[in-house]
Design a protein around this motif. Sequence first.
Motif, PDB file in Angstrom:
ATOM      1  N   GLY A 540      91.346   7.734 126.018  1.00 42.17           N
ATOM      2  CA  GLY A 540      92.113   7.690 126.941  1.00 42.17           C
ATOM      3  C   GLY A 540      92.900   6.445 127.129  1.00 42.17           C
ATOM      4  O   GLY A 540      93.758   6.380 128.427  1.00 42.17           O
ATOM      5  N   CYS A 541      93.288   5.618 126.037  1.00 38.67           N
ATOM      6  CA  CYS A 541      94.001   4.303 126.248  1.00 38.67           C
ATOM      7  C   CYS A 541      94.707   3.985 125.058  1.00 38.67           C
ATOM      8  O   CYS A 541      94.260   4.563 123.917  1.00 38.67           O
ATOM      9  CB  CYS A 541      93.502   3.376 127.126  1.00 38.67           C
ATOM     10  N   ASP A 542      95.542   3.257 124.974  1.00 40.62           N
ATOM     11  CA  ASP A 542      96.380   2.736 123.803  1.00 40.62           C
ATOM     12  C   ASP A 542      95.802   1.512 123.230  1.00 40.62           C
ATOM     13  O   ASP A 542      96.314   0.868 122.252  1.00 40.62           O
ATOM     14  CB  ASP A 542      97.720   2.603 124.103  1.00 40.62           C
ATOM     15  N   ILE A 543      94.551   1.281 123.534  1.00 38.61           N
ATOM     16  CA  ILE A 543      93.878   0.007 123.029  1.00 38.61           C
ATOM     17  C   ILE A 543      93.084   0.427 121.661  1.00 38.61           C
ATOM     18  O   ILE A 543      92.019   1.196 121.880  1.00 38.61           O
ATOM     19  CB  ILE A 543      93.051  -0.767 124.218  1.00 38.61           C
ATOM     20  N   TYR A 544      92.970  -0.555 120.751  1.00 32.29           N
ATOM     21  CA  TYR A 544      92.222  -0.173 119.601  1.00 32.29           C
ATOM     22  C   TYR A 544      90.628  -0.659 119.967  1.00 32.29           C
ATOM     23  O   TYR A 544      90.429  -1.528 120.902  1.00 32.29           O
ATOM     24  CB  TYR A 544      92.754  -0.995 118.460  1.00 32.29           C
ATOM     25  N   ASP A 545      90.127  -0.266 118.942  1.00 33.54           N
ATOM     26  CA  ASP A 545      88.526  -0.340 119.290  1.00 33.54           C
ATOM     27  C   ASP A 545      88.057  -1.788 119.867  1.00 33.54           C
ATOM     28  O   ASP A 545      88.329  -2.828 119.439  1.00 33.54           O
ATOM     29  CB  ASP A 545      87.748  -0.339 117.761  1.00 33.54           C
ATOM     30  N   ILE A 580      98.479  12.173 123.489  1.00 35.36           N
ATOM     31  CA  ILE A 580      97.230  13.078 123.461  1.00 35.36           C
ATOM     32  C   ILE A 580      96.329  11.980 123.123  1.00 35.36           C
ATOM     33  O   ILE A 580      96.115  11.325 122.131  1.00 35.36           O
ATOM     34  CB  ILE A 580      97.233  14.270 122.444  1.00 35.36           C
ATOM     35  N   LYS A 581      95.264  11.668 124.128  1.00 36.17           N
ATOM     36  CA  LYS A 581      94.383  10.287 124.035  1.00 36.17           C
ATOM     37  C   LYS A 581      92.822  10.780 124.291  1.00 36.17           C
ATOM     38  O   LYS A 581      92.029  10.081 124.796  1.00 36.17           O
ATOM     39  CB  LYS A 581      94.941   9.240 124.980  1.00 36.17           C
ATOM     40  N   THR A 582      92.647  12.124 123.898  1.00 37.13           N
ATOM     41  CA  THR A 582      91.326  12.468 124.399  1.00 37.13           C
ATOM     42  C   THR A 582      90.349  12.163 123.113  1.00 37.13           C
ATOM     43  O   THR A 582      89.118  12.654 123.102  1.00 37.13           O
ATOM     44  CB  THR A 582      91.256  13.895 124.496  1.00 37.13           C
ATOM     45  N   SER A 583      90.912  11.548 121.869  1.00 37.63           N
ATOM     46  CA  SER A 583      89.845  11.231 120.720  1.00 37.63           C
ATOM     47  C   SER A 583      90.221   9.836 120.327  1.00 37.63           C
ATOM     48  O   SER A 583      91.462   9.285 120.936  1.00 37.63           O
ATOM     49  CB  SER A 583      90.503  12.138 119.590  1.00 37.63           C
ATOM     50  N   ASP A 584      89.456   9.326 119.469  1.00 36.59           N
ATOM     51  CA  ASP A 584      89.648   7.975 118.990  1.00 36.59           C
ATOM     52  C   ASP A 584      90.752   7.964 117.778  1.00 36.59           C
ATOM     53  O   ASP A 584      91.004   6.793 117.363  1.00 36.59           O
ATOM     54  CB  ASP A 584      88.557   7.325 118.618  1.00 36.59           C
ATOM     55  N   HIS A 585      91.252   9.276 117.448  1.00 35.65           N
ATOM     56  CA  HIS A 585      92.464   9.245 116.535  1.00 35.65           C
ATOM     57  C   HIS A 585      93.640   9.819 117.168  1.00 35.65           C
ATOM     58  O   HIS A 585      93.441  10.774 118.095  1.00 35.65           O
ATOM     59  CB  HIS A 585      92.070  10.271 115.412  1.00 35.65           C
ATOM     60  N   ARG A 586      94.703   9.464 116.752  1.00 34.80           N
ATOM     61  CA  ARG A 586      96.038  10.133 117.286  1.00 34.80           C
ATOM     62  C   ARG A 586      96.524  11.171 116.295  1.00 34.80           C
ATOM     63  O   ARG A 586      96.509  10.877 115.191  1.00 34.80           O
ATOM     64  CB  ARG A 586      97.052   8.945 117.384  1.00 34.80           C
ATOM     65  N   PRO A 587      97.033  12.126 116.783  1.00 32.88           N
ATOM     66  CA  PRO A 587      97.592  13.217 116.036  1.00 32.88           C
ATOM     67  C   PRO A 587      98.764  12.925 115.143  1.00 32.88           C
ATOM     68  O   PRO A 587      99.503  12.082 115.652  1.00 32.88           O
ATOM     69  CB  PRO A 587      97.794  14.530 116.867  1.00 32.88           C
TER      70      PRO A 587
END
Length: 645
Positions: A540-545, A580-587
Motif C-alpha cells: 500500500g505504499c512506495d517505501i521499500y521493505d 498498483i500497490k496491493t503486492s510487495d512487487h510492482r507490475p
Amino acid sequence: MTENGEDSPLHQSCEAPDKGDVIDSISRSLKTSLEDAKTCKDHNDAPKLAARNTDGDFGQYQPRPPSLPKLFTRGGSVEETVRTRRLRNSQESLSDPAETGSSTDSLKENRTVQAPGGLVLSGAAAATSTRNEQEPDVRPLSSAGVTGSPVFRDRGSSLSEYEMRPPSQQSDPTDHRARSTKVRLSPVQPTGPLPALEKSFASATLRAANRIDRDCLDYAVLAREKLGERFHRNLSDSRLLENMGSDSASVNSMRSTYSVLSPIRPQDVRNRSFLEGSGLGSGALLGAEELDRYFPDRKVGIYIATWNMQGEKGLPGNLDDLLLPTDSEFAQDFYIIGVQEGCPDRREWETRLQETLGPYYVMLYAASHGVLYLTVFVRRDLIWFCSEVEHATVTTRIISQIKTKGAVGIAFTFFGTSFLFITSHFTSGDAKIYERILDYNKIVEALALPKGLPDTNPYRSTPSDVTTRFDQVFWFGDFNFRLSKDRVDVETIMNRTVAGDMGPLLAHDQLSKEMKDGSIFKGFQEAPIHFFPTYKFDIGCDIYDTTSKQRTPSYTDRILFRNRQANDIKVDKYTSCSNIKTSDHRPVIGVFQVKLRPGRDNIPLGAGQFDRGLYLEGIRRRITRELKRREAMKNQSSSAICAIS
C-alpha cells in the motif's frame, strides 16, 4: 437669263433644285455603280474563262481586285442587314447536304473536281466551291476569324492546314477558294491542368462500401505484375482513394446487394477452407494479401504485463492502470498477462481482465501451473488468423506436486509467425544464482512445445532449447535475480540517480551479469531500464521493505525477448506500474512491435474459438458498473440541488 428664256448655269445654281431631278441623279449614280461592279466582275472572270478555253490546262492565275461588298437593302438599317445575312448563312448551312448529311455519307465515293490553281477538291469542298462561284455576293463565314478567339487559340490539332499557317501566308486566294465553308469545332479542351479531385466521402458507410475486397477480383488478372511491382488485390482505404477516385460504376459492381460488405463468389466458397487456409496458393487466408490488408506495415502490437501478486485475495479495484495506461495513444492487438503467486480464484482474475479490456477483446487462451497464470487476449476481429493454441508447463521443484516454482508456456501461430510466451518463477534468495540458472536450463529443455503446430523454420531449431523453435519468444516473470550490493549502498545510489539513469544500479544486477557471461537466457535481449527496482515494497505504499529482514531493492520482475530474424522486435515501452500497490512487487509492462510474415496452408487454424462465457460475464460486469456510476452521479446531483434550495 439668256435670250431664249433659259436660265444660265449661274442662275440655276442659285435656285432651289427640283425634287425629281435629284431622284433621277441618284438613280443614274446607282446604275453607273452597278455597271462598274459588273465590269469588275467580268474583268476578274476573264482570266478564268481564258484558262478554261485552253486544252484542259489552267494558265497562271492572275491576282484580282477584291469584290465589292453587297449593297444594303433600301429602308433597312445596318444591324437588320447584318442580322439577315447571319440568318441566311445559318439557313444555307442547314440546307447544305454536305453539312446535314448522315454519317453514312462518308462511305460514298468521293467525287473530285479541279479548282482554279490546280487544286483538287473532293466532297463537300467541291460543292462549296461551286456554290461560291454561283453566288459571289454571299460571303461565307470565314473560319480564319475563329482562330483569333482565345477559346480556340491552343487548338492547333483541330485546325485546317490553311488556318495553321502564319497570317502572312494566308493571303493566297487559291487556298481561300479551296477551304470548306463548314467550320469544324473540336471538343472544348482545357488550356491548363484540371484541378485535383478532392477525395472526400461523406460517411463511414460509404468508405466501407468503397473498400476493394480480394474476393471481388480475378485471381489471374491480379497475379500479373504491373510496372515491375506486384498489384495487390487487397487495398486499404487510403490506397483505394488514391487509385480509384469517384468511379461509381466500379463501386457499385463491388458492393453487395444487401450490405456494405463485399460479395463472395460461389467459386471462392467452394475452394476456400477456413480451417486449413485455402486450396488456392494465391488465396490463402493467412497469405500475403490478407496480411497486407489488416497489417499494411506487417507489424503487430503486443502488450505484456508481469506481476507477482503475492497471493493476495483482494484484487485492485481498477486494473486500467495495469492494462490501459493513460500515456498510451492506442490499444494493442494482443494482451499477454503473466502472474506469479496469483490470487486463489483464477476465474475471478480472468473475469476482471475481460471486464477491463471490454468488448473489443476476447480471451484466446489461458493456462496455469499452480499459482502461475498466463492469459492471452486478442482483438476479436483477429481471431480468424490465429492457429490452434498449445500450452505446456514445467515445475522446478524437487517434489513435482508443489507447483509454486516453474514455468507455463503458450504457443500459437499468427499468420505465418510463430509465438511463444513463457512466464516463470525462479528460486528465491539473494545468493542462489546457480539454482536460478538450473531452473532456466530445466525449463528450456522440458517445455514440450510445439506439439501439433508446424515449425516455421525447422532448420534453425534445436531439440534441447524450446526457444529456438519459434520466430518470436517473450519470457517474463519473477526471475528473483537481485542486486549484489548492501541496501545502504543501493539506497545511496538511488538517491543520486538523475533523469532515470539506472546504469549505476544495473552494474550490480545479477541477471545482467549472467546474460553477458552467456550462462542464462542465451540469445535474449532486454530493453533499457529507466525505472526503479520493483521489489520489495511495503503493501500500500512506495517505501521499500521496512521489516526486520531489510531486503535489498532489486529488479526481480523482467521481460526478455528473442527473435530468429534480427530487428523483428521493436520496443515501444518498458516501465513499471507504480499505481498498483496491493503486492510487495510492482507490475512491469512492455509494449512491442513485432514483424509478421505470411502463413502457409499447413497451419491449423483455431476457427475463431474463444471463451464465450468469460466474455459475456465481463461485459455484464461492465454494464452493471456503468449503471451504478450513472445512478451515483444522478443521486449526487439531486442531493446537491436539495442542499442549495
